[in-house]
Design a protein around this motif. Structure first.
Motif, PDB file in Angstrom:
ATOM      1  N   LEU B 307       0.849  -1.201   0.000  1.00 38.32           N
ATOM      2  CA  LEU B 307       0.000   0.000   0.000  1.00 38.32           C
ATOM      3  C   LEU B 307       0.877   1.241   0.000  1.00 38.32           C
ATOM      4  CD1 LEU B 307      -2.558  -1.079   2.731  1.00 38.32           C
ATOM      5  CD2 LEU B 307      -2.982  -0.926   0.289  1.00 38.32           C
ATOM      6  N   SER B 308       0.451   2.241  -0.699  1.00 35.12           N
ATOM      7  CA  SER B 308       1.257   3.458  -0.655  1.00 35.12           C
ATOM      8  C   SER B 308       0.851   4.277   0.563  1.00 35.12           C
ATOM      9  CB  SER B 308       1.093   4.302  -1.907  1.00 35.12           C
ATOM     10  OG  SER B 308       0.204   3.702  -2.784  1.00 35.12           O
ATOM     11  N   SER B 309       1.730   5.204   0.914  1.00 35.33           N
ATOM     12  CA  SER B 309       1.574   5.881   2.203  1.00 35.33           C
ATOM     13  C   SER B 309       0.390   6.842   2.195  1.00 35.33           C
ATOM     14  CB  SER B 309       2.839   6.636   2.551  1.00 35.33           C
ATOM     15  OG  SER B 309       3.024   7.686   1.633  1.00 35.33           O
ATOM     16  N   TRP B 310      -0.060   7.222   0.993  1.00 31.27           N
ATOM     17  CA  TRP B 310      -1.200   8.147   1.050  1.00 31.27           C
ATOM     18  C   TRP B 310      -2.476   7.477   1.523  1.00 31.27           C
ATOM     19  CZ3 TRP B 310      -3.681   5.704  -2.791  1.00 31.27           C
ATOM     20  CH2 TRP B 310      -2.951   5.332  -3.931  1.00 31.27           C
ATOM     21  N   TRP B 311      -2.430   6.155   1.603  1.00 31.11           N
ATOM     22  CA  TRP B 311      -3.591   5.485   2.184  1.00 31.11           C
ATOM     23  C   TRP B 311      -3.784   5.903   3.644  1.00 31.11           C
ATOM     24  CZ3 TRP B 311      -7.600   3.601  -0.014  1.00 31.11           C
ATOM     25  CH2 TRP B 311      -7.494   3.118  -1.324  1.00 31.11           C
ATOM     26  N   THR B 312      -2.672   6.255   4.303  1.00 26.86           N
ATOM     27  CA  THR B 312      -2.785   6.746   5.675  1.00 26.86           C
ATOM     28  C   THR B 312      -3.722   7.928   5.726  1.00 26.86           C
ATOM     29  OG1 THR B 312      -0.429   6.323   5.716  1.00 26.86           O
ATOM     30  CG2 THR B 312      -1.389   7.317   7.693  1.00 26.86           C
ATOM     31  N   ARG B 313      -3.417   8.899   4.858  1.00 21.65           N
ATOM     32  CA  ARG B 313      -4.211  10.137   4.836  1.00 21.65           C
ATOM     33  C   ARG B 313      -5.681   9.839   4.532  1.00 21.65           C
ATOM     34  NH1 ARG B 313      -1.933  14.317   7.200  1.00 21.65           N
ATOM     35  NH2 ARG B 313      -0.266  13.003   7.994  1.00 21.65           N
ATOM     36  N   ILE B 314      -5.866   8.987   3.536  1.00 22.73           N
ATOM     37  CA  ILE B 314      -7.245   8.696   3.134  1.00 22.73           C
ATOM     38  C   ILE B 314      -8.002   8.055   4.292  1.00 22.73           C
ATOM     39  CG2 ILE B 314      -8.695   7.277   1.611  1.00 22.73           C
ATOM     40  CD1 ILE B 314      -6.583   7.697  -0.560  1.00 22.73           C
ATOM     41  N   SER B 315      -7.340   7.087   4.958  1.00 25.78           N
ATOM     42  CA  SER B 315      -8.082   6.437   6.057  1.00 25.78           C
ATOM     43  C   SER B 315      -8.333   7.396   7.203  1.00 25.78           C
ATOM     44  CB  SER B 315      -7.376   5.178   6.564  1.00 25.78           C
ATOM     45  OG  SER B 315      -6.095   5.059   6.033  1.00 25.78           O
ATOM     46  N   ILE B 316      -7.372   8.300   7.476  1.00 24.04           N
ATOM     47  CA  ILE B 316      -7.606   9.275   8.538  1.00 24.04           C
ATOM     48  C   ILE B 316      -8.816  10.136   8.184  1.00 24.04           C
ATOM     49  CG2 ILE B 316      -6.691  11.299   9.737  1.00 24.04           C
ATOM     50  CD1 ILE B 316      -3.935  10.092   9.480  1.00 24.04           C
ATOM     51  N   GLY B 317      -8.847  10.574   6.935  1.00 26.85           N
ATOM     52  CA  GLY B 317      -9.968  11.405   6.494  1.00 26.85           C
ATOM     53  C   GLY B 317     -11.287  10.698   6.702  1.00 26.85           C
ATOM     54  N   VAL B 318     -11.329   9.442   6.264  1.00 30.42           N
ATOM     55  CA  VAL B 318     -12.571   8.686   6.389  1.00 30.42           C
ATOM     56  C   VAL B 318     -12.955   8.531   7.856  1.00 30.42           C
ATOM     57  CG1 VAL B 318     -13.619   6.426   6.047  1.00 30.42           C
ATOM     58  CG2 VAL B 318     -12.266   7.465   4.220  1.00 30.42           C
ATOM     59  N   LEU B 319     -11.953   8.192   8.672  1.00 30.19           N
ATOM     60  CA  LEU B 319     -12.236   7.980  10.095  1.00 30.19           C
ATOM     61  C   LEU B 319     -12.798   9.228  10.759  1.00 30.19           C
ATOM     62  CD1 LEU B 319      -9.427   5.795  11.647  1.00 30.19           C
ATOM     63  CD2 LEU B 319     -11.854   5.325  11.395  1.00 30.19           C
ATOM     64  N   VAL B 320     -12.146  10.362  10.497  1.00 31.74           N
ATOM     65  CA  VAL B 320     -12.608  11.609  11.104  1.00 31.74           C
ATOM     66  C   VAL B 320     -14.063  11.846  10.735  1.00 31.74           C
ATOM     67  CG1 VAL B 320     -12.392  14.119  11.060  1.00 31.74           C
ATOM     68  CG2 VAL B 320     -10.353  12.700  11.271  1.00 31.74           C
ATOM     69  N   LEU B 321     -14.350  11.640   9.466  1.00 33.63           N
ATOM     70  CA  LEU B 321     -15.715  11.845   8.988  1.00 33.63           C
ATOM     71  C   LEU B 321     -16.692  10.924   9.693  1.00 33.63           C
ATOM     72  CD1 LEU B 321     -16.172  13.884   6.771  1.00 33.63           C
ATOM     73  CD2 LEU B 321     -16.729  11.993   5.257  1.00 33.63           C
ATOM     74  N   VAL B 322     -16.308   9.631   9.747  1.00 29.60           N
ATOM     75  CA  VAL B 322     -17.184   8.652  10.383  1.00 29.60           C
ATOM     76  C   VAL B 322     -17.452   9.056  11.827  1.00 29.60           C
ATOM     77  CG1 VAL B 322     -17.264   6.296  11.290  1.00 29.60           C
ATOM     78  CG2 VAL B 322     -16.584   6.712   8.920  1.00 29.60           C
ATOM     79  N   PHE B 323     -16.393   9.511  12.529  1.00 33.78           N
ATOM     80  CA  PHE B 323     -16.578   9.821  13.935  1.00 33.78           C
ATOM     81  C   PHE B 323     -17.431  11.060  14.149  1.00 33.78           C
ATOM     82  CE2 PHE B 323     -13.919   6.457  14.954  1.00 33.78           C
ATOM     83  CZ  PHE B 323     -14.052   6.233  16.314  1.00 33.78           C
ATOM     84  N   VAL B 324     -17.227  12.038  13.306  1.00 37.92           N
ATOM     85  CA  VAL B 324     -18.031  13.241  13.463  1.00 37.92           C
ATOM     86  C   VAL B 324     -19.506  12.915  13.224  1.00 37.92           C
ATOM     87  CG1 VAL B 324     -18.496  15.527  12.530  1.00 37.92           C
ATOM     88  CG2 VAL B 324     -16.158  14.816  12.946  1.00 37.92           C
ATOM     89  N   VAL B 325     -19.753  12.105  12.195  1.00 34.81           N
ATOM     90  CA  VAL B 325     -21.139  11.724  11.912  1.00 34.81           C
ATOM     91  C   VAL B 325     -21.716  10.909  13.064  1.00 34.81           C
ATOM     92  CG1 VAL B 325     -22.616  10.357  10.415  1.00 34.81           C
ATOM     93  CG2 VAL B 325     -20.881  11.833   9.422  1.00 34.81           C
ATOM     94  N   ALA B 326     -20.894   9.965  13.567  1.00 36.08           N
ATOM     95  CA  ALA B 326     -21.364   9.118  14.662  1.00 36.08           C
ATOM     96  C   ALA B 326     -21.712   9.965  15.884  1.00 36.08           C
ATOM     97  CB  ALA B 326     -20.293   8.094  15.022  1.00 36.08           C
TER      98      ALA B 326
END
Ligand SMILES: Nc1ncnc2c1ncn2[C@@H]1O[C@H](COP(=O)(O)OP(=O)(O)OP(=O)(O)O)[C@@H](O)[C@H]1O
Ligand SMILES: [Mg+2]
Lengths: 526, 333
Positions: B307-326
Motif C-alpha cells: 500500500l502506498s503511504s497516502w492510504w494513511t491520509r485517506i483512512s484518517i480522512g474517512v475515520l474523522v468523517l465517520v466519527f463526526v457523523v457518529a
C-alpha cells in the motif's frame, strides 16, 4: 422620613442614579434602588422595563455608564459576577444559566466544591453529591445529583439554579423570574426558603410577573417603567390595581381584557368534524406511557399536570422531536403516516413552541426579523426565499400583534428582554399558520398585559380553525383558554374532559386523588 | 408487544445487550473498540503484528503526538481550536538544537523551550479572551509567527549531538518478557495521566468542561472564565513545547520544516477520540486512543508493504468523517 418610627437597618445595597445605554436604547435611566437586610424586595415592571438590566448592573455583568453603587455604604463596582459573588451577592439570572453537560451536583457546587486530602487533592465527588442532594431536598426536588443537568426539564434546572444560589450564605439573594416555570408546590417551597432566609437577615430581590406571588412574599417593591423608577412602595400599602397602573402607566384595560378572554374561551368547539391529529397509544419509555389524544380543528386542548407529569414529553412526542416507542400518530386522518422528525412535522403543518427557549429557540446573533421568519422559511424550504415585501409585512404585523418592544425588528435578538424574546418565538410559529400549534409554556416570563394579548391571540386563532395544544404550569391560564382539558400525572393521562364548569380546585383534586369519582366521570365522558 | 420475544431468551446475550454504559462514554468506547479491532485484523493478516512490541513501538513513535493531542483536548473541550501547535513544535526543536549547539546546560535548554512554548500559548489565549478574537484566527496567526521565528533561528536543520539528549532518546525501560518501552513513551503516558487527573478532578478541569457547555453561563455562575480560557491555550502551548522536546529527541535535530501539519493530526486524533468539536464533552484517554488509531493505520501500511503511504491520509480522512457523523447521531436525542 419620620423619626418617630424605629430606625430601619442601614441598606446593604444602595444604587443611586444608575444609567446604562445599549447603543441607542437607554435601558436604565437614573435608577435608584435600596435593599434592606431582612426584606423581600420585588422589582416590578413590564417586559423590557429594565429589571434584568438593573440586576446585571449591580452584579458586575454590565458596567454602569453613570451612577453609584454602594455595598454596606462602601462605593463598589464589581468587575465580574464572580466578584459580586465573593462580596456575598448571589444571583439567579433570568433563563437558566447553568451548564447542561455537567452533573446537577457540579452545577450547584462548582466553585465551592470540597477537596479530598487538603486543598490540592481531587474534588470530593461523594461529598459534592451528598451536599447537593441535601440542599435539593430542602427545595423538595428529587433528582439524582450525579445525573447530567441537561437531561432534566427546565423547571428542574431552574430549581437547581435556585439551589445553587440559596446554598451560599449570601447577604443578598437576587432571583430574576425564578418561578416562571414552576408549579404552585415548588413556588410554595421556594417561598418557605425565602422566608427563612429573610428571617436570617438576607436581603432578597424578587422578580416575577405573577402579581399574586409578589403580594404574597414581598415586603417592598420598586416599580420600573421604560428604564425609570416610577415608584417605591410598601406592598402592604399598595393594591394590585395601583401596581398595574404604575407598571403600565395606563388604565385598567388590561384587567378588563383578561376577563373578556375568559368568556370567549368557554365557548364550545364543534367536535363533529374530522380530527386534525390523533395519537393512539403514543408512548416512549421513560417519558410517557401510552397515551391517546385526539385534536379537532378549532379547539384548544389544555394540558394540566404537575412538574414531571409528562407535559413537555407529550408535546415532544406529538411533534416528533422524540421518537415514540409505541403507538400511532396520525395527522389529518388522511395519510396515516407516522411523523418521523420535526422536519416532517413542519411539513404537515405542525408547529411546536418549546419551553426551552435558550437551548432550542433563540438565535441570539440573528435579528428579530430573522428569528421570526425562521419557521416560515424552514417550511417553505431554503430554496424559495420569502419575498422582501412579504417579509417586512409579516414582521410588522406580528411585531404589532404581540407588542414586541423595542419595535425595531433589525435589532439582534440578544438585545431583547426575556419576555420580548418569548414573544418573538411565539410569532415565529404563528407566522407559519400551522394547523396544529403546540405551545409549551408560551407565556413564560411575559408580563400580564402581553399575556392577555397572547391569550386573546390564541383564542382568535382557534376560532379561525387552528388547533392548539396549550401547556402551562399556570392552571388558571390553561383553564381560561382551553375547550378541553387533559390531565397528566406520573407520565400518564389520568383524565380528559370538556372544560365546562371546572375550576382550579377540581383540577387539583383530579391530580391529587379521589380515584373513584374521577374514574367514573371519565368513563361517562368516553 | 415485542417484549415477549426479548424476555424469552434471557441468557447472557440479553444481559449484554441490556448493559448500557453512560452515553458520554460511548464515543471513547467506540474508539477503543476500533483500536482493538484494527489490531485484531492486523494480527490475523500480518505475521508479527500482534506482537506486544509493535504496540509499545507505536507509543514510542507517537509520543510527541500524544502530548500534542492532550493539549489540544483541553482547548477543544472549551470549544476552541489551536492551529499553532505544529509550528510550536518546530520552534521548540530549533530552540533546543540551537541552545544545545552553543553549549547551554540541558536543564536550561528544557526550561527555555517550555517557557517559550507556554508564552506563545498564553499570548494567543490573552488575545482570544480579552480581544474576543476567534481562536481559529488567533492561533492561525500564532502558527505563522512560530514558523517564521524558526527561519529566523536557522534555515538549515541543526543536528543534536548532546550526550544527555541521546541517552534519553535511546533509553528505555525493560518490561517482563523482554519487551521494552522507550522513555519518551513513558513520559507521554505520564502526561496523559496528569491531564486526565486535572480534567476530571480539579476545579480548573471542571471549569474547562463548563466553558465548553456554555461560556456565558459559566461567567454568570461566577466561574473563573478568563483564567481558564487563557489557561487552556497556555497548556496547549506547554504541551506543544513538551511535544517539541520529544520530537527533538525522536529526530535528534531541530529543523524549521519539522512537524508541518502536525496540528491537524492532533485535531484528528482528538476528534477520533470522541471529543466534541463544539466543546464540553470528551476525555484525554480518548485522544490517546485517537493517536493510537492513527499510528495503527501507519503500522498497517508499513506491514503491508504494497500500500502506498497516502492510504494513511485517506483512512484518517474517512475515520474523522465517520466519527463526526457518529457523534452527531449519538448526541441527538
Ligand atoms: N445586551 C443588550 N443589548 C441591547 N439592548 C439590551 C440588552 N439587554 C437589554 N436591552 C434592552 O434594555 C431594555 C431592558 O431590558 P431588560 O432585559 O432589563 O428587561 P426586563 O425588565 O428584564 O424585561 P423582562 O420582563 O422581559 O425580562 C429592553 O429594551 C432591552 O431591549
Ligand atoms: Mg428580564
Amino acid at each position: 422620613m419620620s423619626q418617630a418610627e424605629v430606625k430601619p437597618p442601614p441598606p446593604v445595597v444602595e444604587m443611586h442614579d444608575v444609567s446604562i445605554t445599549f447603543g441607542a436604547v437607554r435601558a436604565l435611566d437614573g435608577v435608584s434602588l435600596r435593599l434592606l437586610p431582612g426584606e423581600v424586595h420585588a422589582l416590578m415592571g413590564e417586559n423590557g422595563a429594565g429589571k434584568s438590566t438593573l440586576i446585571k448592573a449591580l452584579t458586575g455583568v454590565y458596567t454602569i455608564d453613570a451612577g453609584r453603587v454602594r455595598i454596606d455604604g462602601v462605593e463598589t463596582q464589581f468587575a465580574t459576577p464572580a466578584a459580586a459573588q465573593r462580596a456575598g451577592i448571589s444571583t439567579v439570572y433570568q433563563e437558566v444559566n447553568l451548564v447542561p453537560n455537567l452533573t446537577v451536583a457540579e452545577n450547584m457546587l462548582l466553585g465551592r466544591e470540597r477537596h479530598r486530602f487538603g486543598r490540592l487533592g481531587p474534588i470530593d465527588r461523594r461529598d459534592m453529591n451528598r451536599r447537593a442532594a441535601a440542599s435539593l431536598q430542602s427545595l423538595g426536588i428529587d433528582v439524582d445529583p450525579g445525573s447530567e443537568l441537561g437531561s432534566h426539564p427546565i423547571a428542574v434546572q431552574q430549581l437547581v439554579a435556585i439551589a445553587r444560589a440559596v446554598d451560599t450564605d449570601a447577604r443578598v439573594l437576587i432571583l430574576d423570574e425564578p418561578t416562571s416555570s414552576l408549579d404552585a408546590d415548588e413556588v410554595a417551597r421556594l417561598f418557605d426558603v425565602m422566608r427563612r432566609l429573610r428571617e436570617q437577615g438576607t436581603a432578597i430581590v424578587f422578580v416575577s410577573h405573577f402579581l399574586d406571588q409578589v403580594f404574597e412574599i414581598a415586603d417592598r417593591m420598586t416599580i420600573l417603567r421604560n428604564g425609570r423608577v416610577v415608584g417605591e412602595r410598601l406592598v402592604a400599602e399598595t393594591t394590585q390595581l395601583e401596581l398595574v397602573q404604575l407598571m403600565i402607566g395606563r388604565d385598567l384595560q388590561v384587567l378588563e381584557r383578561l376577563d373578556q378572554a375568559a368568556h370567549e374561551a368557554t365557548e364550545e368547539a364543534a367536535e363533529q368534524r374530522l380530527p386534525v391529529l390523533s395519537a393512539l397509544g403514543l408512548g416512549r419509555k421513560g417519558s410517557l406511557e401510552a397515551t391517546d389524544l385526539t385534536l379537532y380543528p378549532g379547539e384548544v386542548v389544555g394540558i394540566a399536570g404537575l412538574l414531571g407529569s409528562g407535559r413537555t414529553e407529550l408535546a415532544r412526542l406529538l411533534f416528533g422531536a422524540d421518537a415514540p416507542d409505541t403507538g400511532e400518530l396520525t395527522v389529518k386522518g388522511s395519510s396515516g403516516r407516522r411523523l418521523r422528525s420535526p422536519r416532517h412535522a413542519i411539513d404537515r403543518k405542525l408547529a411546536f413552541c418549546s419551553e426551552d427557549r435558550k437551548a432550542e429557540g433563540v438565535f441570539e446573533e440573528l435579528s428579530v426579523a430573522d428569528n421570526m421568519l425562521l419557521g416560515l422559511q424552514a417550511s417553505r424550504g431554503w430554496l424559495r426565499p420569502i419575498p422582501t415585501a412579504t417579509r417586512s409585512a409579516l414582521v410588522k404585523e406580528f411585531m404589532a400583534a404581540l407588542d414586541v418592544r423595542p419595535a425595531d425588528s433589525s435589532l439582534p435578538m440578544r438585545s431583547l428582554s426575556g419576555g420580548n424574546q418569548q414573544k418573538v418565538l411565539l410569532a415565529r410559529w404563528l407566522i407559519t399558520e400551522p394547523d396544529v400549534l403546540l405551545l409549551d409554556e408560551p407565556t413564560r416570563g411575559i408580563d400580564i398585559g402581553a399575556k392577555t394579548q397572547i391569550q386573546q391571540l390564541v383564542a382568535d386563532l382557534a376560532e379561525k380553525g387552528m388547533s392548539v395544544v396549550f401547556i402551562s404550569a399556570e392552571l388558571e391560564e390553561v383553564l381560561r383558554l382551553s375547550h378541553r382539558l387533559v390531565v397528566l400525572k406520573d407520565r400518564r393521562k389520568i383524565a380528559e374532559r370538556p372544560n365546562r364548569g371546572i375550576d382550579i380546585n377540581d383540577v387539583l383534586e383530579i391530580i391529587t386523588g379521589e380515584p373513584g369519582g374521577v374514574a367514573e366521570k371519565e368513563r361517562a365522558d368516553a | 408487544m415485542s417484549t415477549q420475544v426479548a424476555t424469552a431468551e434471557a441468557g447472557f446475550l440479553a444481559r449484554v445487550s441490556r448493559f448500557s454504559p453512560p452515553r458520554r462514554y460511548l464515543p471513547v468506547l467506540g474508539t477503543f473498540a476500533l483500536f482493538i479491532g484494527m489490531f485484531g485484523v492486523g494480527g490475523i493478516r500480518y505475521d508479527g503484528f500482534a506482537d506486544p512490541q509493535v504496540f509499545l513501538t507505536l507509543l514510542l513513535d507517537n509520543g510527541f503526538l500524544i502530548v500534542l493531542a492532550v493539549g489540544m483536548t483541553f482547548v477543544i473541550l472549551t470549544g476552541g481550536i489551536d492551529l499553532s501547535v505544529g509550528s510550536n513544535v518546530a520552534l521548540s526543536t530549533l530552540i533546543a538544537a540551537r541552545t544545545l549547539e552553543v553549549g547551554w546546560p540541558v536543564a536550561a535548554v528544557i526550561g527555555v523551550v517550555l517557557l517559550s512554548g507556554t508564552l506563545l500559548g498564553t499570548a494567543m489565549g490573552l488575545l482570544i479572551h480579552y480581544f474576543d478574537i476567534q481562536p481559529f484566527i488567533a492561533t492561525l496567526a500564532g502558527m505563522f509567527l512560530a514558523r517564521g521565528l524558526c527561519y529566523l533561528i536557522s534555515v538549515e536543520s541543526i543536528p543534536i549531538e548532546d550526550g544527555t539528549f541521546k541517552t534519553i532518546a535511546f533509553g528505555s525501560i525493560t518490561l517482563p518478557g523482554g519487551y521494552y518501552l522507550g522513555w519518551t513513551a513513558v513520559f507521554a503516558l505520564a502526561v496523559v495521566a496528569v491531564a486526565a487527573y486535572v480534567l476530571s478532578s480539579t476545579r480548573f478541569g471542571r471549569t474547562v468542561y463548563a466553558l465548553g457547555g456554555s461560556e456565558s453561563s459559566a461567567l454568570l455562575m461566577g466561574l473563573p472564565v478568563a483564567a481558564t480560557k487563557v489557561g487552556v491555550y497556555a497548556i496547549s502551548g506547554l504541551c506543544a513545547a513538551l511535544g517539541g522536546l520529544l520530537f527533538a529527541l525522536y529526530t535528534l535535530s531541530g529543523y524549521s520544516l519539522h512537524a508541518v501539519g502536525m496540528e491537524l493530526d492532533a485535531i484528528a486524533a482528538v476528534v477520533i477520540g470522541g471529543t466534541l468539536l463544539t466543546g464540553g464533552r470528551g476525555f484525554v484517554v480518548g485522544s490517546l486512543l485517537g493517536v493510537l488509531v492513527l499510528g495503527t493505520i501507519q503500522t498497517f501500511i508499513s506491514f503491508d508493504g504494497t500500500l502506498s503511504s497516502w492510504w494513511t491520509r485517506i483512512s484518517i480522512g474517512v475515520l474523522v468523517l465517520v466519527f463526526v457523523v457518529a457523534q452527531r447521531v449519538l448526541t441527538r436525542r
